[in-house]
Motif scaffolding. Sequence first.
Motif, short mmCIF file in Angstrom:
data_model
loop_
_atom_site.label_atom_id
_atom_site.label_comp_id
_atom_site.label_asym_id
_atom_site.label_seq_id
_atom_site.Cartn_x
_atom_site.Cartn_y
_atom_site.Cartn_z
N MET A 108 0.83 -1.21 0.00
CA MET A 108 0.00 0.00 0.00
C MET A 108 0.87 1.27 0.00
O MET A 108 0.56 2.24 -0.70
CB MET A 108 -0.93 -0.02 1.22
N THR A 109 1.95 1.25 0.76
CA THR A 109 2.84 2.41 0.83
C THR A 109 3.48 2.67 -0.53
O THR A 109 3.51 3.81 -1.01
CB THR A 109 3.92 2.19 1.91
N GLU A 110 4.01 1.62 -1.15
CA GLU A 110 4.64 1.80 -2.46
C GLU A 110 3.62 2.24 -3.51
O GLU A 110 3.92 3.09 -4.37
CB GLU A 110 5.36 0.53 -2.90
N THR A 111 2.41 1.70 -3.46
CA THR A 111 1.35 2.10 -4.38
C THR A 111 1.03 3.58 -4.21
O THR A 111 0.88 4.32 -5.19
CB THR A 111 0.08 1.24 -4.16
N LEU A 112 0.95 4.02 -2.95
CA LEU A 112 0.69 5.43 -2.67
C LEU A 112 1.79 6.31 -3.25
O LEU A 112 1.51 7.32 -3.89
CB LEU A 112 0.59 5.65 -1.15
N TRP A 113 3.06 5.93 -3.04
CA TRP A 113 4.16 6.74 -3.55
C TRP A 113 4.21 6.78 -5.07
O TRP A 113 4.53 7.82 -5.66
CB TRP A 113 5.50 6.28 -2.96
N VAL A 114 3.88 5.68 -5.72
CA VAL A 114 3.83 5.67 -7.19
C VAL A 114 2.77 6.66 -7.66
O VAL A 114 3.00 7.48 -8.55
CB VAL A 114 3.57 4.25 -7.74
N GLU A 115 1.59 6.58 -7.05
CA GLU A 115 0.50 7.50 -7.43
C GLU A 115 0.87 8.95 -7.11
O GLU A 115 0.61 9.85 -7.90
CB GLU A 115 -0.80 7.11 -6.72
N PHE A 116 1.50 9.18 -5.97
CA PHE A 116 1.93 10.53 -5.62
C PHE A 116 2.91 11.07 -6.66
O PHE A 116 2.79 12.21 -7.11
CB PHE A 116 2.58 10.56 -4.22
N CYS A 117 3.87 10.26 -7.05
CA CYS A 117 4.86 10.68 -8.05
C CYS A 117 4.17 11.00 -9.38
O CYS A 117 4.50 12.00 -10.04
CB CYS A 117 5.93 9.61 -8.25
N ARG A 118 3.21 10.17 -9.76
CA ARG A 118 2.46 10.45 -11.01
C ARG A 118 1.75 11.79 -10.93
O ARG A 118 1.77 12.58 -11.88
CB ARG A 118 1.47 9.32 -11.29
#
Length: 178
Positions: A157-167
Amino acid sequence: MSLPHALLTALLEHPCSGSELASRFDRSIGYFWQSTHQQIYRELGRLEAAGWIESLAPEGGRGRKRAYRVLPAGRQELKRWVGESNDPKPLRNELMVRLRAEAVVGPTGIARDIERQMALHLAQLALYREIETRDFSRVDPTKADALRHLVLTAGIMTETLWVEFCRQALAVLAAPGD
């Protein structure tokens, strides 16, 4: 979190030598609690001095590594620590400050670093999903397996959040400015 408690947890899961512990640490707890091998060895000495673990005499001939196991006092300390209450730690991330600074002094080219960070988060997410497929495909997991999977799920969930944040950050940075 404290390194001693992370090491007690790992040793309760599987008593082992210091080098094996450091290697296992890198592949599990190390994903969310960083420590050098040197810190691990130093902490093993402190845990032994505190009477929380003991080193076992090496089996076999020369060159064998000394294994460690948790003593009852170490188990009790870990139980005490797990039962403590603590507040969530505030987010402290340099990227957030850099984005705020971009708003004031930009453009700076921060998008290149965000792309790089997104690639790192995507790679970590892929690794976590691989671990999930490999280690947590049992239909009827034990409670211990379910708890370990929950920790991995938090990483996913944390990595998914950071990927979306970066996008999202890249989209804002690419938009026409004032």
